[in-house]
Design a protein around this motif. Structure first.
Motif, PDB file in Angstrom:
ATOM      1  N   GLY A  12       0.786  -1.243   0.000  1.00  0.00           N
ATOM      2  CA  GLY A  12       0.000   0.000   0.000  1.00  0.00           C
ATOM      3  C   GLY A  12       0.808   1.276   0.000  1.00  0.00           C
ATOM      4  N   ALA A  13       0.445   2.184   0.947  1.00  0.00           N
ATOM      5  CA  ALA A  13       1.053   3.517   0.997  1.00  0.00           C
ATOM      6  C   ALA A  13       2.553   3.453   1.264  1.00  0.00           C
ATOM      7  CB  ALA A  13       0.375   4.364   2.068  1.00  0.00           C
ATOM      8  N   ALA A  14       2.995   2.464   2.065  1.00  0.00           N
ATOM      9  CA  ALA A  14       4.426   2.340   2.369  1.00  0.00           C
ATOM     10  C   ALA A  14       5.226   2.111   1.097  1.00  0.00           C
ATOM     11  CB  ALA A  14       4.665   1.201   3.353  1.00  0.00           C
ATOM     12  N   ARG A  15       4.676   1.286   0.186  1.00  0.00           N
ATOM     13  CA  ARG A  15       5.377   1.011  -1.070  1.00  0.00           C
ATOM     14  C   ARG A  15       5.400   2.251  -1.963  1.00  0.00           C
ATOM     15  NH1 ARG A  15       3.312  -4.211  -3.671  1.00  0.00           N
ATOM     16  NH2 ARG A  15       1.848  -2.953  -4.870  1.00  0.00           N
ATOM     17  N   VAL A  16       4.289   2.982  -1.984  1.00  0.00           N
ATOM     18  CA  VAL A  16       4.230   4.211  -2.799  1.00  0.00           C
ATOM     19  C   VAL A  16       5.248   5.234  -2.297  1.00  0.00           C
ATOM     20  CG1 VAL A  16       2.794   6.182  -3.455  1.00  0.00           C
ATOM     21  CG2 VAL A  16       1.811   3.879  -3.432  1.00  0.00           C
ATOM     22  N   TRP A  17       5.241   5.483  -0.975  1.00  0.00           N
ATOM     23  CA  TRP A  17       6.165   6.478  -0.421  1.00  0.00           C
ATOM     24  C   TRP A  17       7.611   6.011  -0.481  1.00  0.00           C
ATOM     25  CZ3 TRP A  17       4.973  11.271  -0.156  1.00  0.00           C
ATOM     26  CH2 TRP A  17       3.647  11.665   0.056  1.00  0.00           C
ATOM     27  N   GLY A  18       7.823   4.710  -0.335  1.00  0.00           N
ATOM     28  CA  GLY A  18       9.171   4.171  -0.469  1.00  0.00           C
ATOM     29  C   GLY A  18       9.710   4.373  -1.885  1.00  0.00           C
ATOM     30  N   THR A  19       8.846   4.133  -2.877  1.00  0.00           N
ATOM     31  CA  THR A  19       9.231   4.336  -4.280  1.00  0.00           C
ATOM     32  C   THR A  19       9.555   5.804  -4.543  1.00  0.00           C
ATOM     33  OG1 THR A  19       7.809   2.497  -4.966  1.00  0.00           O
ATOM     34  CG2 THR A  19       8.490   4.051  -6.681  1.00  0.00           C
ATOM     35  N   LEU A 129      16.892  -1.858  -3.272  1.00  0.00           N
ATOM     36  CA  LEU A 129      15.838  -1.608  -2.282  1.00  0.00           C
ATOM     37  C   LEU A 129      14.462  -1.540  -2.939  1.00  0.00           C
ATOM     38  CD1 LEU A 129      17.650   1.061  -0.054  1.00  0.00           C
ATOM     39  CD2 LEU A 129      17.149  -1.313   0.554  1.00  0.00           C
ATOM     40  N   LEU A 130      14.418  -0.979  -4.150  1.00  0.00           N
ATOM     41  CA  LEU A 130      13.139  -0.870  -4.852  1.00  0.00           C
ATOM     42  C   LEU A 130      12.633  -2.253  -5.265  1.00  0.00           C
ATOM     43  CD1 LEU A 130      11.294   1.483  -5.659  1.00  0.00           C
ATOM     44  CD2 LEU A 130      12.394   1.493  -7.902  1.00  0.00           C
ATOM     45  N   LEU A 131      13.531  -3.092  -5.781  1.00  0.00           N
ATOM     46  CA  LEU A 131      13.134  -4.440  -6.188  1.00  0.00           C
ATOM     47  C   LEU A 131      12.645  -5.258  -4.990  1.00  0.00           C
ATOM     48  CD1 LEU A 131      15.931  -5.244  -8.788  1.00  0.00           C
ATOM     49  CD2 LEU A 131      13.482  -5.189  -9.261  1.00  0.00           C
ATOM     50  N   ALA A 132      13.271  -5.036  -3.814  1.00  0.00           N
ATOM     51  CA  ALA A 132      12.862  -5.754  -2.607  1.00  0.00           C
ATOM     52  C   ALA A 132      11.527  -5.246  -2.063  1.00  0.00           C
ATOM     53  CB  ALA A 132      13.942  -5.634  -1.542  1.00  0.00           C
ATOM     54  N   SER A 133      11.097  -4.065  -2.512  1.00  0.00           N
ATOM     55  CA  SER A 133       9.841  -3.474  -2.032  1.00  0.00           C
ATOM     56  C   SER A 133       8.628  -4.001  -2.779  1.00  0.00           C
ATOM     57  CB  SER A 133       9.879  -1.940  -2.191  1.00  0.00           C
ATOM     58  OG  SER A 133      10.990  -1.390  -1.532  1.00  0.00           O
ATOM     59  N   TYR A 134       8.847  -4.645  -3.925  1.00  0.00           N
ATOM     60  CA  TYR A 134       7.755  -5.100  -4.782  1.00  0.00           C
ATOM     61  C   TYR A 134       7.712  -6.624  -4.820  1.00  0.00           C
ATOM     62  CZ  TYR A 134       6.900  -0.428  -6.737  1.00  0.00           C
ATOM     63  OH  TYR A 134       6.561   0.900  -6.902  1.00  0.00           O
ATOM     64  N   PRO A 135       6.513  -7.221  -4.980  1.00  0.00           N
ATOM     65  CA  PRO A 135       6.442  -8.671  -5.196  1.00  0.00           C
ATOM     66  C   PRO A 135       7.128  -9.050  -6.503  1.00  0.00           C
ATOM     67  CG  PRO A 135       4.234  -7.677  -5.049  1.00  0.00           C
ATOM     68  CD  PRO A 135       5.228  -6.568  -5.024  1.00  0.00           C
ATOM     69  N   ARG A 136       7.516 -10.304  -6.615  1.00  0.00           N
ATOM     70  CA  ARG A 136       8.250 -10.751  -7.815  1.00  0.00           C
ATOM     71  C   ARG A 136       7.485 -10.444  -9.104  1.00  0.00           C
ATOM     72  NH1 ARG A 136      10.539 -16.748  -7.118  1.00  0.00           N
ATOM     73  NH2 ARG A 136      10.628 -16.413  -9.365  1.00  0.00           N
ATOM     74  N   VAL A 180      15.788  18.707  -0.845  1.00  0.00           N
ATOM     75  CA  VAL A 180      15.362  17.472  -1.528  1.00  0.00           C
ATOM     76  C   VAL A 180      15.999  16.251  -0.867  1.00  0.00           C
ATOM     77  CG1 VAL A 180      15.413  16.199  -3.712  1.00  0.00           C
ATOM     78  CG2 VAL A 180      14.988  18.657  -3.729  1.00  0.00           C
ATOM     79  N   GLY A 181      17.311  16.345  -0.608  1.00  0.00           N
ATOM     80  CA  GLY A 181      18.039  15.228  -0.001  1.00  0.00           C
ATOM     81  C   GLY A 181      17.581  14.931   1.414  1.00  0.00           C
ATOM     82  N   ILE A 182      17.335  15.974   2.202  1.00  0.00           N
ATOM     83  CA  ILE A 182      16.870  15.775   3.583  1.00  0.00           C
ATOM     84  C   ILE A 182      15.506  15.074   3.589  1.00  0.00           C
ATOM     85  CG2 ILE A 182      16.047  16.973   5.654  1.00  0.00           C
ATOM     86  CD1 ILE A 182      18.302  19.046   5.165  1.00  0.00           C
ATOM     87  N   ALA A 183      14.612  15.499   2.710  1.00  0.00           N
ATOM     88  CA  ALA A 183      13.289  14.863   2.606  1.00  0.00           C
ATOM     89  C   ALA A 183      13.431  13.388   2.200  1.00  0.00           C
ATOM     90  CB  ALA A 183      12.428  15.609   1.594  1.00  0.00           C
ATOM     91  N   ALA A 184      14.322  13.123   1.225  1.00  0.00           N
ATOM     92  CA  ALA A 184      14.495  11.758   0.729  1.00  0.00           C
ATOM     93  C   ALA A 184      15.083  10.837   1.804  1.00  0.00           C
ATOM     94  CB  ALA A 184      15.404  11.759  -0.502  1.00  0.00           C
ATOM     95  N   VAL A 185      16.090  11.321   2.523  1.00  0.00           N
ATOM     96  CA  VAL A 185      16.744  10.462   3.528  1.00  0.00           C
ATOM     97  C   VAL A 185      15.820  10.240   4.732  1.00  0.00           C
ATOM     98  CG1 VAL A 185      17.966  12.229   4.905  1.00  0.00           C
ATOM     99  CG2 VAL A 185      18.975   9.965   4.614  1.00  0.00           C
ATOM    100  N   THR A 186      15.029  11.245   5.086  1.00  0.00           N
ATOM    101  CA  THR A 186      14.092  11.097   6.209  1.00  0.00           C
ATOM    102  C   THR A 186      13.019  10.054   5.886  1.00  0.00           C
ATOM    103  OG1 THR A 186      14.427  13.425   6.819  1.00  0.00           O
ATOM    104  CG2 THR A 186      12.486  12.330   7.728  1.00  0.00           C
ATOM    105  N   ALA A 187      12.446  10.163   4.693  1.00  0.00           N
ATOM    106  CA  ALA A 187      11.399   9.219   4.280  1.00  0.00           C
ATOM    107  C   ALA A 187      11.966   7.801   4.120  1.00  0.00           C
ATOM    108  CB  ALA A 187      10.772   9.685   2.967  1.00  0.00           C
ATOM    109  N   THR A 188      13.144   7.702   3.519  1.00  0.00           N
ATOM    110  CA  THR A 188      13.770   6.389   3.316  1.00  0.00           C
ATOM    111  C   THR A 188      14.032   5.700   4.651  1.00  0.00           C
ATOM    112  OG1 THR A 188      14.842   7.172   1.283  1.00  0.00           O
ATOM    113  CG2 THR A 188      15.726   5.176   2.274  1.00  0.00           C
TER     114      THR A 188
END
Length: 517
Positions: A12-19, A129-136, A180-188
């Motif tokens: 769900g939302a975790a995968r969207v925000w992670g992407t 990390l992106l590949l591990a976030s999605y089903p095969r 941009v970087g601070i937002a990305a690292v915080t969310a990641t």
């Protein structure tokens, strides 16, 4: 392996925000490979150096980045993929801030090298990390999301860099990375910190790392200074070439015999890996060489501003963004070799169209091939990355991604240097032939000179004006030669794609993530 059981795909939302978080960090990184290009005159002028010295702002980043990318596999096993990615993004933000604050060129080059080095693990780890976030079954879609950022960012770089330089000041091309970087690292970190990969203490291959620094550094500096030193007519270029070749040979021998190599060259024993990497890298070298030539020609000989030249390059992202998800979803049902071959055919058509440009070409004529090129971009990266990574176990993914990205980056740097040199040499060739037509026996030449002198120019000024026209025509014809040659080369690359053996099952793209062997 039991250690892999807890790491399930995100939902769900975790995968969207992670992407979004991973893609934002990747976009910021790739953007910085090209954003400084159009700002070089402003940077060089502000810091009191020549534009030639200013090119080290780009080269220092590329050298350090090329050295760091293959280290990703070792570093991720030592520290964990999530911790390494977060550290890479955070240090990139710090280095960006330091670049903007640099008081002189030497300091700026040093901080750009630091920026390039800490950025190294970011792109390979964003893939893993992106590949591990999605089903095969959705691995192809994950690659599509990743590919869109890496395709659009190099095109946006010159456009954004030109606008910032014209409307603000050059340090802001680095300062924009900070929020941009601070937002990305915080969310990641918020999403992925509980998904850390297993770590193990491996000894560092310090001799292999030293060899990597030597031969990559020598190669990159040789490519950078070759053009202005007339290549192998220069002792310095020959010396650098010898260091690069000998260093590379010793590096290969050492890495293949070391128990804990800094770069896992044994990956090249897999046919899909070496053939996929070769096809991707040669195509990327061709592509990158051409996207450097086009804006240079527009700015130097067609009177376009850096912002306008960027505007002609920018629409390449439109169809790429629309079609990439479609390619990602269907790459499991279609032989990815067919998709990659189609991409190379479209690239060839685009370059053939550009080989017919002339100095009267208007904005739309120049833009149409760029729009069509977006189709090729969508069908290029995803299928080739799917083929290259197929059958690899998860623990080898960071090393494989790092190595294939390293070869691709190096090919892009070589393509840029070789194509700009070839462009100038072909222009000199055409200049000689066009100049031969301007002689006392040429009625057209004499009438043109007469027309210019009657408008108030002296004879010398009239000849100078004609020489400028000849220059413009020479570089246009030279660009046409390169575009035509590149179209042919793209078609000749298609057999390399068919050297690979894609997965037979419908989970082919997913096997790129999880590995079936």
């Amino acid at each position: 392996m039991s250690t892999a059981i807890p790491i399930q795909p995100l939902q769900g939302a975790a995968r969207v925000w992670g992407t979004i978080a991973l893609s934002t960090a990747t976009f910021m990184n790739v953007l910085d490979t090209s954003i400084a290009n159009v700002s070089l005159p402003a940077i060089a002028g502000d810091l009191g150096v020549s534009p030639n010295q200013g090119t080290w702002v780009i080269t220092s980043f590329a050298v350090a980045n090329a050295i760091a990318v293959p280290l990703t596999g070792w570093l991720s096993q030592r520290f964990g993929q999530v911790r390494l990615f977060a550290a890479s993004v955070f240090l990139f933000v710090i280095a960006s801030l330091m670049c903007g604050l640099a008081p002189n060129m030497a300091t700026l080059i040093a901080f750009r090298a630091l920026q390039g080095f800490v950025a190294g693990p970011m792109i390979p780890l964003s893939q893993s990390l992106l590949l591990a976030s999605y089903p095969r079954a959705l691995a192809g879609l994950a690659m599509a999301m990743w590919a869109m950022t890496t395709l659009v960012a190099p095109v946006m770089g010159p456009l954004l860099g030109g606008w910032i330089t014209d409307n603000m000041s050059w340090p802001w091309i680095f300062y924009i990375n900070v929020p941009v970087g601070i937002a990305a690292v915080t969310a990641t970190w918020a999403i992925y910190r509980k998904r850390e990969t297993p770590t193990r203490k491996l000894p560092i291959d310090s001799f292999g790392l030293g060899l990597l620094v030597v031969w990559i550094g020598a190669l990159q500096v040789m490519l950078d200074i070759g053009k202005e030193h007339d290549w192998f007519a220069s002792g310095a270029v020959i010396t650098l070439a010898v260091i690069a070749v000998v260093g590379f040979a010793v590096f290969i021998a050492w890495e293949l015999t070391d128990d804990h190599p800094v770069v896992d060259l044994r990956l090249f024993a897999r046919r899909n890996f070496w053939a996929g990497t070769l096809a991707t890298s040669l195509a990327y070298g061709l592509f990158f060489g051409n996207i450097v030539i086009l804006p240079l020609w527009l700015q130097q000989y067609m009177g376009y501003t850096s912002t306008d030249a960027g505007a002609i390059m920018a629409p390449v992202g439109l169809l790429a963004i629309v079609l990439s998800p479609l390619v990602g979803k269907t790459v499991t049902q279609v032989d990815p070799r067919k998709y990659a071959s189609f991409a190379f055919v479209v690239f060839a058509i685009v370059l053939w169209m550009r080989s017919h440009f002339n100095t009267q070409a208007d904005f739309m004529t120049l833009m149409v091939p760029t729009i069509i090129q977006g189709i090729a971009m969508a069908f290029f990266f995803i299928p080739l990355m799917t083929i290259t990574m197929s059958g690899l176990p998860p623990e080898r993914m960071p090393a494989a991604s790092g190595l294939t990205n390293f070869v691709r980056i190096t090919a892009g740097a070589m393509g840029t240097s070789l194509f700009t040199t070839l462009w100038e040499r072909r222009a000199a060739f055409h200049h000689v032939h066009l100049s031969e037509m301007i002689n006392p026996g040429s009625i057209a030449a004499q009438s043109t000179i007469a027309g210019l002198t009657s408008s108030g120019l002296t004879n010398e000024q009239a000849l100078a004006q004609i020489n400028r026209i000849v220059d413009q025509q020479s570089f246009m014809l030279a660009a046409n030669d390169i575009f035509y040659m590149s179209a042919v080369l793209f078609l000749l690359l298609i057999p390399f794609v068919w050297l690979t053996h894609p997965q037979k099952s419908s989970a082919g793209a997913a096997d790129a993530a999880a590995g079936a062997h």
